[in-house]
Design an enzyme around this catalytic site. Structure first.
Site, short mmCIF file in Angstrom:
data_model
loop_
_atom_site.label_atom_id
_atom_site.label_comp_id
_atom_site.label_asym_id
_atom_site.label_seq_id
_atom_site.Cartn_x
_atom_site.Cartn_y
_atom_site.Cartn_z
N HIS A 1 0.82 -1.21 0.00
CA HIS A 1 0.00 0.00 0.00
C HIS A 1 0.86 1.28 0.00
O HIS A 1 0.74 2.12 -0.88
CB HIS A 1 -0.89 0.03 1.24
CG HIS A 1 -1.79 -1.14 1.39
ND1 HIS A 1 -2.88 -1.35 0.59
CD2 HIS A 1 -1.76 -2.20 2.25
CE1 HIS A 1 -3.49 -2.45 0.95
NE2 HIS A 1 -2.83 -3.00 1.95
C1 BDR Z 1 -2.94 1.01 5.15
O1 BDR Z 1 -3.20 0.58 6.49
C2 BDR Z 1 -2.04 0.06 7.07
O2 BDR Z 1 -2.28 -1.21 7.55
C3 BDR Z 1 -0.97 0.04 6.01
O3 BDR Z 1 0.29 0.37 6.55
C4 BDR Z 1 -1.43 1.05 5.00
O4 BDR Z 1 -0.94 2.32 5.30
C5 BDR Z 1 -3.65 0.08 4.18
O5 BDR Z 1 -5.01 0.10 4.41
#
Ligand code: BDR
Ligand code: CA
Length: 298
Positions: free
Chosen positions: A231
């Site tokens: 992500h």
């Molecule tokens: C986001 O939420 C966190 O778990 C990850 O680091 C990312 O920033 C994804 O939904």
């Protein structure tokens, strides 16, 4: 080449660790400051993890500790990042310490003192950024833009509606989305497609790949065959190679109450766009970008 001056606001966090590492090794970027925010785990583990990462990568980048809780909601954490947020690898003890200034104050000083505008890159809940905008609205002029990882126009990952970073502090997200700043939203619509697993990591046998392999295995189901979703690295990739993404202007509202709290909801009619939303990603180009950057790392 002009390097883009950035602040990474982060909650490491497994994919945050990858995003930080990649950002450190991109010549296009000049990471001026790392600020931490409560999110995936508690602020103490998160800040310690950020210090572990600058130590691991041997980077002299200041780290400032930020907000311990969201603006209104309690800090709930994100179980998919394990107990400490970066389990599975034996990091050396952090050889650096945090700045004396709070993250919001450290960002304020940087913005005030900088001759060029700064790009903010939040890859965790938006609490620090909202606090900055509330406390120092006059500094908006010093912000080039906000390239954030968060939100989704196609369903959530915490529940059917909400993505974690927005869900964790919807009130902060609302403040940021309604700030009038130039915002790029890199959400689940693209980040769930950006998967890195054994196939990529095994092509670059260095210490960083070994560390990523160890921590990625502790992320969600740790499926290293399908790869795990990078992500936060997508926000970094967008900064250096925006051509990998399809981005469209949209009007997005943040839901702050009720069962869909944290949803980033698109409003279709009679509303001026307030966000550039990433709606497409060239997945193969992203993998190559990741691998090419990894190969330059320790
Ligand atoms: C986001 O939420 C966190 O778990 C990850 O680091 C990312 O920033 C994804 O939904
Ligand atoms: Ca994150």
């Amino acid at each position: 080449m002009r390097r883009i001056p950035i602040v990474i606001d982060t909650d490491p966090g497994i994919d945050d660790a990858a995003a930080l590492g990649l950002a450190f090794y991109r010549d296009e970027l000049d990471v001026k400051l790392i600020t931490t925010v409560s999110g995936n785990v508690d602020i103490h583990n998160i800040t310690r993890n950020a210090l572990k990462l600058v130590t691991f990568f041997d980077k002299d980048i200041p780290v400032a500790k930020g907000m311990e809780t969201p603006l209104l909601n309690p800090a709930l954490g994100n179980k998919v990042h394990g107990e400490t947020g970066m389990d599975g690898y034996n990091f050396p003890e952090p050889a650096r310490t945090i700045l004396k200034e709070h993250a919001v104050e450290a960002t304020r000083s940087l913005l005030e003192e900088s001759e060029e505008k700064i790009t903010l890159v939040p890859v965790g809940p938006l609490t620090n950024i909202a606090a900055l905008l509330l406390m120092y609205p006059q500094l908006k002029d010093k912000i080039e833009r906000v390239v954030l990882m968060g939100g989704s126009l196609s369903g959530g990952n915490v529940n059917g509606a909400a993505e974690f970073n927005i869900w964790a502090d919807p009130h902060a997200a609302k403040i940021v989305f309604e700030s009038g700043l130039d915002i790029v939203m890199i959400g689940l619509d693209v980040t769930l497609k950006a998967r890195i697993g054994e196939d990529v990591l095994s092509k670059s046998p260095n210490k960083s790949a070994e560390m990523f392999d160890a921590i990625f295995r502790n992320y969600r189901d740790g499926d290293m065959e399908q790869g795990v979703a990078m992500h936060d690295s997508c926000a970094i990739a967008y900064l250096t190679n925006p051509e990998m993404f399809t981005v469209e202007p949209r009007h997005v509202k943040v839901v702050t109450e009720g069962p869909a709290s944290g949803m980033t909801m698109e409003v279709f009619r009679n509303e001026e766009p307030n966000v550039h939303v990433a709606v497409g990603i060239d997945v193969e180009a992203f993998k190559e970008w990741f691998l090419g950057t990894l190969a330059k790392m320790v």
